[in-house]
Design an enzyme around this catalytic site. Structure first.
Site, PDB file in Angstrom:
ATOM      1  N   GLU A  33       0.855  -1.188   0.000  1.00 55.85           N
ATOM      2  CA  GLU A  33       0.000   0.000   0.000  1.00 55.85           C
ATOM      3  C   GLU A  33       0.891   1.239   0.000  1.00 55.85           C
ATOM      4  OE1 GLU A  33      -2.361   2.710  -0.443  1.00 55.85           O
ATOM      5  OE2 GLU A  33      -3.324   0.728  -0.388  1.00 55.85           O
ATOM      6  N   LYS A  52     -20.567   9.038   3.995  1.00 52.57           N
ATOM      7  CA  LYS A  52     -21.836   8.670   4.618  1.00 52.57           C
ATOM      8  C   LYS A  52     -21.903   9.154   6.058  1.00 52.57           C
ATOM      9  CE  LYS A  52     -22.528   7.110   0.702  1.00 52.57           C
ATOM     10  NZ  LYS A  52     -21.304   7.632   0.109  1.00 52.57           N
ATOM     11  N   GLY A 140      -7.613   0.372  -7.091  1.00 49.77           N
ATOM     12  CA  GLY A 140      -8.727   1.314  -7.081  1.00 49.77           C
ATOM     13  C   GLY A 140      -8.720   2.305  -8.229  1.00 49.77           C
ATOM     14  N   SER A 141      -9.286   3.467  -7.963  1.00 48.31           N
ATOM     15  CA  SER A 141      -9.398   4.520  -8.965  1.00 48.31           C
ATOM     16  C   SER A 141      -8.989   5.851  -8.356  1.00 48.31           C
ATOM     17  CB  SER A 141     -10.829   4.605  -9.510  1.00 48.31           C
ATOM     18  OG  SER A 141     -11.744   4.879  -8.458  1.00 48.31           O
ATOM     19  N   GLY A 178     -22.122  16.899 -12.706  1.00 51.54           N
ATOM     20  CA  GLY A 178     -23.403  16.533 -12.114  1.00 51.54           C
ATOM     21  C   GLY A 178     -23.603  15.036 -12.024  1.00 51.54           C
ATOM     22  N   GLY A 179     -22.496  14.289 -11.874  1.00 50.53           N
ATOM     23  CA  GLY A 179     -22.598  12.846 -11.698  1.00 50.53           C
ATOM     24  C   GLY A 179     -22.952  12.496 -10.268  1.00 50.53           C
ATOM     25  N   ILE A 181     -21.205  11.354  -7.667  1.00 49.76           N
ATOM     26  CA  ILE A 181     -20.359  11.882  -6.602  1.00 49.76           C
ATOM     27  C   ILE A 181     -20.660  13.360  -6.377  1.00 49.76           C
ATOM     28  CG2 ILE A 181     -17.974  12.433  -5.943  1.00 49.76           C
ATOM     29  CD1 ILE A 181     -17.102   9.862  -7.319  1.00 49.76           C
ATOM     30  N   GLY A 267     -15.560  12.757 -12.634  1.00 53.82           N
ATOM     31  CA  GLY A 267     -15.355  11.335 -12.883  1.00 53.82           C
ATOM     32  C   GLY A 267     -14.082  10.788 -12.254  1.00 53.82           C
ATOM     33  N   HIS A 441     -45.210  -3.679   9.307  1.00 51.39           N
ATOM     34  CA  HIS A 441     -45.876  -2.386   9.079  1.00 51.39           C
ATOM     35  C   HIS A 441     -45.745  -1.512  10.327  1.00 51.39           C
ATOM     36  CE1 HIS A 441     -48.976   0.491   7.803  1.00 51.39           C
ATOM     37  NE2 HIS A 441     -49.458   0.396   9.041  1.00 51.39           N
TER      38      HIS A 441
END
Length: 456
Positions: A33, A52, A140-141, A178-179, A181, A267, A441
């Site tokens: 890493e 999140k 990854g990216s 406007g994607g 992410i 992106g 319910h």
């Protein structure tokens, strides 16, 4: 030269899980890493978990109804501190879990191929070459930053990763792109109290989604105060340590918007540029992703790729499932990366979740009897209880087989509900299973009764 049964480049979800699995089998494993701040991968450190955490905090901020920007900014700073505490805790747990194995060695440094069995690790201490019988790539990216004049010099321009280190709440956040992410950041920053402007080059809002759903999503975000500038070509970025100015052209007219922070959300691309894949004879796709088969094998049969770097959907759970694919391949199993139903959620307010095809996509794929049904979120009792009636639910059915082809849910708790639909699709179940399911319910999930009962 140290020799290993397996070298894993990248501490992402697939890589770390595979490292633990192989080490548990008694195999010698090297896990490389490049950054100690990335133990556990993108999700834990600069992706799903920190964002999140901020989504949750932003929901609280909105509920508190702070009466001044200063109070909003103070709560934002506290939220960033909580986010950092969470990330550091999970990062350490991920490191400790791998490091606890006597069969696994963790290398801090940049890994790159020397040959198809040799990997060089470059660190602050120097360079070392490792030999691996098998090699697994899980790097990854990375954010794609377009070559816009002035962008590289703009002091208050950030990526989705670096913006997570911003301790001061922007009064005005400008977002390029406007994607998904960009929309997530737009939504939770608006909830924290920032003015948000999204500049998008495309004329279609979330173009891969159902048009009716897209319109409802855009209206909901605009109701939060988010401004969208569509079909806009960004020409230049200027600014200083206090502000950033985005000059663009839209509708044949030049204009600009000025803020105190700029998020570049244009992106992400597979993170392969430093791997020296050509030295190993590993083929890549046009976007730089490692070319793999259904078993995630590269053009070299002993080299595999998992997750974002393999060029598929960029989700941590895809990386985890790629681990399952690789594990199956190593043991002679039959589980592959083909024909997977992969759900996803965009954590805007409310969340947008989807699995499978839209009606238009189903027709394009040749389905002859496509049935589409919808349910407005205000019709769901639990949505009214939660005081979150915004949204729309849609499902697509093959009328000939009764199987579910896809669903898009824009409503509260959709990120939990979509997994039930995905399971039904995996099992090849009739839509009637959900139409007639007995749900507790009041819950959001019971809306699937009404949604799928609408099929005629």
């Amino acid at each position: 030269m140290k020799k290993y049964d397996a070298i894993i480049i990248g501490f992402g979800k697939g890589g770390k899980t595979l490292a633990g699995d192989l080490a548990g089998q008694g195999k010698r494993v090297a896990l490389i890493e490049k950054s100690r701040n990335m133990y556990g991968g993108t999700c834990i450190n600069v992706g799903c978990i920190p964002t999140k955490s901020l989504v949750h905090s932003a929901e609280l901020a909105e509920a508190f109804h702070f009466d001044s920007f200063e109070k909003k900014a103070e709560f934002y700073r506290a939220s960033m501190e909580e986010k950092q505490r969470l990330v550091e805790m999970l990062r350490q747990k991920n490191y400790d879990k791998v490091n606890a194995s006597e069969n696994a060695d963790i290398y801090d440094g940049l890994g790159s191929f020397v040959s198809d069995h040799e990997v060089k690790v470059k660190s602050q201490e120097g360079e070392e070459i490792l030999y691996g019988e098998q090699i697994f790539i899980n790097t990854g990216s990375e954010a794609f930053v377009p070559p816009i004049p002035g962008l590289a010099q703009a002091e208050r321009a950030y990526t989705s990763q670096t913006l997570l280190d911003l301790k001061e709440l922007p009064r005005h956040l400008v977002i390029l792109g406007g994607g998904y992410i960009g929309l997530e950041f737009a939504s939770f920053y608006a909830s924290f109290g920032s003015k948000v402007t999204v500049i998008q080059m495309e004329d279609l809002f979330i173009g891969r989604e159902d048009r009716e759903i897209a319109d409802v999503v855009k209206a909901a975000l605009e109701k939060k105060g988010i401004t969208f500038i569509m079909s806009a070509a960004t020409k230049e970025i200027t600014g200083d340590s206090d502000m950033v100015k985005v000059e663009y052209e839209a509708g044949g007219r030049a204009a600009f918007v000025q803020g105190d922070a700029l998020l570049v959300a244009t992106g992400r691309r597979p993170n392969t540029k430093d791997l020296q894949l050509d030295q190993a004879g590993v083929e890549t796709l046009k976007n730089g992703a490692v070319k793999t088969d259904e078993n995630r094998r590269s053009s070299k049969s002993h080299i595999f790729a998992m997750g974002d770097v393999a060029g598929g959907l960029q989700f941590t759970y895809v990386s985890l499932d790629d681990y399952r694919v690789v594990k199956s391949a190593l043991s002679g199993g039959s589980y592959t990366a083909e024909n997977r139903n992969i759900p996803y959620s965009v954590f805007i307010d409310p969340p947008l979740s989807r699995v499978g095809l839209t009606a238009d996509e189903a027709k394009e794929k040749g389905y002859q009897n496509v049935k589409s049904v919808s349910l407005p979120a205000p019709a769901i009792p639990k949505a009214q209880v939660l005081q979150q009636p915004t949204g729309l639910l849609k499902a697509v059915i093959d009328g000939d087989t009764e199987q579910i082809l896809g669903a898009t849910l824009f409503c509260s708790e959709s990120h939990e509900m979509i997994n039930q639909i995905k399971l039904a699709m995996d099992l090849g179940a009739s839509y009637k299973v959900l139409a007639n399911q007995i749900f507790t319910h009041p819950t959001m999930s019971e809306s699937l009764n009404d949604l799928f009962s609408a099929v005629k």
